[in-house]
Design an enzyme around this catalytic site. Structure first.
Site, PDB file in Angstrom:
ATOM      1  N   ASP A  26     141.021  92.989  26.002  1.00 25.07           N
ATOM      2  CA  ASP A  26     139.679  93.499  25.706  1.00 25.07           C
ATOM      3  C   ASP A  26     139.215  94.405  26.843  1.00 25.07           C
ATOM      4  OD1 ASP A  26     139.442  91.123  27.346  1.00 25.07           O
ATOM      5  OD2 ASP A  26     137.283  91.157  26.970  1.00 25.07           O
TER       6      ASP A  26
ATOM      7  N   GLU B 178     137.786  88.377  28.154  1.00 21.09           N
ATOM      8  CA  GLU B 178     137.586  88.357  29.603  1.00 21.09           C
ATOM      9  C   GLU B 178     136.382  89.182  30.021  1.00 21.09           C
ATOM     10  OE1 GLU B 178     137.991  89.077  33.888  1.00 21.09           O
ATOM     11  OE2 GLU B 178     137.845  90.565  32.285  1.00 21.09           O
TER      12      GLU B 178
ATOM     13  N   GLU C  92     144.759  91.278  37.340  1.00 21.12           N
ATOM     14  CA  GLU C  92     143.581  92.087  37.624  1.00 21.12           C
ATOM     15  C   GLU C  92     143.911  93.171  38.652  1.00 21.12           C
ATOM     16  OE1 GLU C  92     140.620  92.191  36.317  1.00 21.12           O
ATOM     17  OE2 GLU C  92     140.851  90.484  34.968  1.00 21.12           O
TER      18      GLU C  92
END
Length: 372
Positions: A67, A131, A160
């Site tokens: 997402d 997330e 990340e």
């Protein structure tokens, strides 16, 4: 395997939280030929994917998300969902955060399995579509499912974009916790010319906030910077100039290190309010406790991978906001390692194609270091 085509295909899915728009199907198509069993897990409006291959220990999991935040209304020089390469950079929403990282991990797995088809242990991916949103029906729910299936990993890499200037210069081994509080102090309304007949809640609230902000919460720890308490709003809603209001409200945010917990900070707030504003209402919400993965075999493996592939010694860091690692830390050692995050969430988000490929090579080295 080149991660670029997969990253482009993922970017072309308009998967703004909680929409999937085919992103997980793209991943399943890439993972199935590599021997992964794919489990689509839907919670609420959110589609999630857990994919796993191999058997035995160690079980290394990669956690990420497909997402993305909205592209915004204007300012892009390219289609934010076009996956275009311009001047050597992959452009598009999610190029950095973090469809590029997901693609790089899949490419790394393909490379390692090509070199070592008998790789020991298990590899898995936990990919969520929640997330960038409330983070309620994503990683935390999948982890519950994994626990029920006895599939909790031994360690986890979160993709990340943690690098600051150069790829691999930072590994996040922890994150601060984040607590939000809403304080409403109740008083007695009255005429400002006769304050003895009223109880001014603004005065009490100001004294409470002064007490809370007078001294630092701490001086930091070995791995964390000092905790901070920031007042973010003070509201009375009083249009009159001669009326003492019946109540006053303040909101604050505390970013806290491993010297504190939600419970200890809530106790601190209640103690100050009991002293300065006995008639009050306190609402507290904590999006995540602080966590720390201390140096050990897992962190050492990541450091070796970065040193070998990137030629630098990474900094072990705990700064920044929160991530889904806060949920994973409850189950196993977790660290975050990914691309340079300079353009994440910005207009014209992008990552150099050369860096995307370098990230895939770094991840391949991580897999080999951890799996042995």
């Amino acid at each position: 395997m080149d991660p670029l085509p997969l990253a482009q295909a993922l970017i072309r899915c308009r998967s703004v939280t909680p929409a999937d728009d085919g992103a997980l199907a793209v991943l399943e198509a890439a993972l199935a030929p590599l021997g992964f069993a794919c489990h689509r897990l839907r919670f609420g409006a959110v589609e999630n994917l857990f994919a796993i291959r191999g058997q035995g220990a160690p079980h290394l999991m990669f956690a990420g998300h497909t997402d993305v935040v909205p592209a915004g209304d204007a300012g892009w020089s390219v289609d934010p969902f076009g996956g275009e390469v311009r001047d050597g950079r992959l452009m598009g929403r999610g190029a950095t955060d973090m469809k590029g990282g997901v693609a790089a991990w899949v490419a790394a797995v393909a490379t390692v399995l090509d070199r070592r088809p008998g790789l020991p242990g298990m590899l898995s991916l936990l990919i969520t579509g929640d997330e960038e949103g409330p983070a309620v029906d994503g990683t935390v729910k999948v982890l519950g499912w994994l626990a029920a299936q006895d599939l909790v990993p031994d360690c986890c890499v979160v993709g990340e974009p943690t690098s600051k200037v150069a790829l691999g210069d930072t590994i996040k081994v922890g994150r601060r916790g984040s607590l939000n509080a809403a304080i409403t102090v109740h008083g007695t309304q009255g005429h400002s010319a006769y304050p003895q007949r009223a109880d001014n809640p603004v005065h009490r609230l100001v004294r409470a906030l002064a007490a809370l902000t007078a001294e630092p919460l701490d001086q930091g720890t070995a791995f964390f910077e000092p905790s901070t308490l920031q007042v973010t709003s003070v509201d009375v809603g009083n249009p009159a100039t001669n009326v003492i209001p019946p109540s006053a409200t303040a909101r604050l945010n505390i970013r806290f290190n491993d010297r504190h917990t939600e419970a200890s900070l809530t106790a601190l707030l209640r103690d100050v309010l009991a002293r300065e504003a006995p008639r009050h209402t306190l609402e507290v919400s904590c999006s995540g406790e602080s966590f720390l993965t201390r140096p050990g075999p897992f962190v050492a493996a990541l450091e070796r991978a970065v040193q070998a592939e990137c030629g630098l010694a990474p900094k072990l860091d705990t700064g920044g906001g929160t991530s889904d690692a806060r949920f994973i830390a409850r189950h196993c050692p977790v660290a975050e390692l990914g691309a340079v995050g300079a353009t994440m969430h910005q207009v014209d988000e992008s990552t150099p194609v050369a860096e995307l490929r370098a990230l895939a090579r770094l991840y391949a080295r991580v897999i080999e270091e951890v799996q042995g």
